[in-house]
Design an enzyme around this catalytic site. Structure first.
Site, mmCIF file in Angstrom:
data_model
loop_
_atom_site.group_PDB
_atom_site.id
_atom_site.type_symbol
_atom_site.label_atom_id
_atom_site.label_comp_id
_atom_site.label_asym_id
_atom_site.label_seq_id
_atom_site.Cartn_x
_atom_site.Cartn_y
_atom_site.Cartn_z
ATOM 1 N N SER A 145 1.033 -1.123 0.113
ATOM 2 C CA SER A 145 0.109 0.193 0.136
ATOM 3 C C SER A 145 1.013 1.222 0.233
ATOM 4 O O SER A 145 2.097 1.321 0.448
ATOM 5 C CB SER A 145 -0.865 -0.058 1.349
ATOM 6 O OG SER A 145 -1.160 1.201 1.799
ATOM 7 N N TYR A 158 -3.281 -0.467 10.088
ATOM 8 C CA TYR A 158 -3.107 -0.708 8.719
ATOM 9 C C TYR A 158 -1.516 -0.319 8.133
ATOM 10 O O TYR A 158 -0.797 -1.118 7.571
ATOM 11 C CB TYR A 158 -4.020 0.002 7.728
ATOM 12 C CG TYR A 158 -4.325 -0.379 6.371
ATOM 13 C CD1 TYR A 158 -4.897 -1.494 5.870
ATOM 14 C CD2 TYR A 158 -3.708 0.620 5.434
ATOM 15 C CE1 TYR A 158 -4.983 -1.925 4.605
ATOM 16 C CE2 TYR A 158 -3.765 0.223 4.053
ATOM 17 C CZ TYR A 158 -4.161 -1.022 3.672
ATOM 18 O OH TYR A 158 -4.332 -1.318 2.199
HETATM 19 P P1 NDP Z 1 -11.957 -5.553 -0.374
HETATM 20 O O1 NDP Z 1 -12.340 -5.310 0.957
HETATM 21 O O2 NDP Z 1 -12.835 -5.413 -1.609
HETATM 22 O O3 NDP Z 1 -11.345 -7.301 -0.529
HETATM 23 C C1 NDP Z 1 -10.690 -7.778 0.438
HETATM 24 C C2 NDP Z 1 -10.578 -9.290 0.391
HETATM 25 O O4 NDP Z 1 -9.946 -9.803 1.389
HETATM 26 C C3 NDP Z 1 -11.917 -9.914 0.044
HETATM 27 O O5 NDP Z 1 -11.940 -10.814 -0.709
HETATM 28 C C4 NDP Z 1 -12.118 -10.613 1.664
HETATM 29 O O6 NDP Z 1 -13.077 -11.928 1.469
HETATM 30 C C5 NDP Z 1 -10.800 -10.843 1.973
HETATM 31 N N1 NDP Z 1 -10.530 -11.066 3.583
HETATM 32 C C6 NDP Z 1 -10.572 -10.081 4.304
HETATM 33 N N2 NDP Z 1 -10.349 -10.557 5.631
HETATM 34 C C7 NDP Z 1 -9.977 -11.685 5.476
HETATM 35 C C8 NDP Z 1 -9.753 -12.927 6.479
HETATM 36 N N3 NDP Z 1 -9.524 -12.662 7.633
HETATM 37 N N4 NDP Z 1 -9.268 -13.923 5.699
HETATM 38 C C9 NDP Z 1 -9.398 -14.229 4.416
HETATM 39 N N5 NDP Z 1 -9.884 -13.374 3.333
HETATM 40 C C10 NDP Z 1 -10.087 -12.056 4.047
HETATM 41 O O7 NDP Z 1 -10.398 -4.999 -0.562
HETATM 42 P P2 NDP Z 1 -9.665 -4.492 -1.858
HETATM 43 O O8 NDP Z 1 -10.041 -5.443 -2.952
HETATM 44 O O9 NDP Z 1 -9.807 -3.005 -1.936
HETATM 45 O O10 NDP Z 1 -7.978 -4.863 -1.241
HETATM 46 C C11 NDP Z 1 -7.427 -5.813 -1.631
HETATM 47 C C12 NDP Z 1 -5.954 -5.798 -1.020
HETATM 48 O O11 NDP Z 1 -5.455 -4.606 -1.639
HETATM 49 C C13 NDP Z 1 -5.760 -5.529 0.601
HETATM 50 O O12 NDP Z 1 -4.821 -6.082 0.777
HETATM 51 C C14 NDP Z 1 -5.584 -4.053 0.469
HETATM 52 O O13 NDP Z 1 -5.196 -3.750 1.728
HETATM 53 C C15 NDP Z 1 -4.905 -3.850 -0.435
HETATM 54 N N6 NDP Z 1 -5.087 -2.312 -1.020
HETATM 55 C C16 NDP Z 1 -5.942 -1.765 -1.593
HETATM 56 C C17 NDP Z 1 -6.300 -0.568 -1.737
HETATM 57 C C18 NDP Z 1 -7.622 0.105 -2.463
HETATM 58 O O14 NDP Z 1 -7.247 1.326 -2.769
HETATM 59 N N7 NDP Z 1 -8.654 -0.589 -2.674
HETATM 60 C C19 NDP Z 1 -5.050 0.327 -1.848
HETATM 61 C C20 NDP Z 1 -3.737 -0.319 -1.347
HETATM 62 C C21 NDP Z 1 -3.892 -1.699 -0.977
HETATM 63 P P3 NDP Z 1 -14.049 -12.390 2.548
HETATM 64 O O15 NDP Z 1 -14.599 -10.948 3.282
HETATM 65 O O16 NDP Z 1 -15.203 -12.941 1.503
HETATM 66 O O17 NDP Z 1 -13.538 -13.294 3.435
#
Ligand code: NDP
Length: 254
Positions: A145, A158
């Site tokens: 990030s 975070y």
């Molecule tokens: P979302 O919240 O849309 O998706 C997060 C994903 O992580 C979901 O599929 C969720 O699945 C899964 N998840 C959350 N907690 C758990 C857990 N304990 N175990 C297993 N799976 C889990 O987020 P984004 O798509 O935006 O983010 C994806 C990645 O990119 C993250 O690591 C985020 O930090 C990073 N990122 C995102 C940015 C942005 O602007 N969006 C910027 C920088 C980094 P479910 O809830 O179905 O289990």
């Protein structure tokens, strides 16, 4: 080998965590489009239907698996199931992530543990379990990030988790080069997903952020396809321990 194979993932087997929506789903489908068979995880396997359908529509195999990355026993089981069902494992994308902003004076132990256990501990044990199955080498891609480069108020758990993940990326790259495993990271800029939707509800926030992004737009999920395929593929074969911002010029201009 000709240049056409530089980005070809045919015959590769991938595991993408957190693929039920957002960036994880996008990257899982991008890897399949490049030729990989892909195991995808989320806490509830039923939430992976759209991702599985998109991968199968490309003619690739999809293996949906339930996994809460905070639970190391579940991690071991899921990574081994992915490798067993796909016939090996050559790519891991540590994408599963959690974020919650809060003034640091109010952060609780439970919130700290939730974010650190998901983003840092989960990623480490997924990498460890995957590396044991990457018997012919492989590529691990961690979702970092901009908080690895910029201190963002109210995002301290975070930012701590993602900065830890960057350190892990570098150290594992150094340690596992001997195993033929490369470890790199992607640092997405501002992408509108379920994780970040609350910010985008504010027009004032959107205008303030856009003013800081030289390309004057937020990221679209497809902007991440190229870097994910590149880091998984032979094209990046001599690159390890690096983090690649995909941010429309944000970091370059602050
Ligand atoms: P979302 O919240 O849309 O998706 C997060 C994903 O992580 C979901 O599929 C969720 O699945 C899964 N998840 C959350 N907690 C758990 C857990 N304990 N175990 C297993 N799976 C889990 O987020 P984004 O798509 O935006 O983010 C994806 C990645 O990119 C993250 O690591 C985020 O930090 C990073 N990122 C995102 C940015 C942005 O602007 N969006 C910027 C920088 C980094 P479910 O809830 O179905 O289990």
């Amino acid at each position: 080998m000709g240049d056409a194979s530089l980005f070809d993932l045919t015959g590769q087997t991938a595991l993408v965590t957190g693929a039920s929506r957002g960036i994880g789903q996008e990257i899982a489908v991008a890897l399949a489009r490049a030729g990989a068979d892909v195991a995808v995880t989320a806490r509830a396997a039923a939430s992976l239907g759209a991702c599985v359908a998109a991968i199968e529509a490309l003619g690739r195999r999809a293996v949906p698996l339930a996994l809460d990355v905070r639970d190391v026993a579940q991690v071991t089981t899921a990574v081994n199931a992915a490798a067993d069902q796909l016939g090996g494992l050559s790519i891991l994308v540590n994408n599963a992530g959690a974020e919650e902003v809060m003034p640091s004076l109010d952060v609780t132990e439970a919130l700290w543990d939730k974010i650190l256990d998901t983003n840092l501990k989960g990623a480490f044990f997924c990498a460890q379990a995957a590396a044991k199955r990457m018997t012919a080498g492989g590529s691990i891609i961690n979702l970092c990030s901009l908080t690895t480069e910029v201190g963002i108020p109210t995002a301290v758990p975070y930012g701590s988790s993602k900065t830890g993940l960057l350190g892990m990326t570098r150290a594992l790259a150094a340690e596992w080069a001997a195993l033929g495993i490369r470890v790199n990271a992607i640092a997405p800029g501002y992408f509108r997903t379920a994780m970040t939707e609350a910010f985008y509800q504010s027009d004032a926030w959107q205008q303030a952020m856009l003013a800081k992004i030289p390309m004057a737009r937020f990221g679209e999920l497809r902007d991440l396809d190229g870097i994910a395929v590149f880091l998984a593929a032979r094209a990046s074969g001599y690159i390890t321990g690096q983090c690649f911002p995909v941010d429309g010029g944000f970091l370059a201009s602050i």
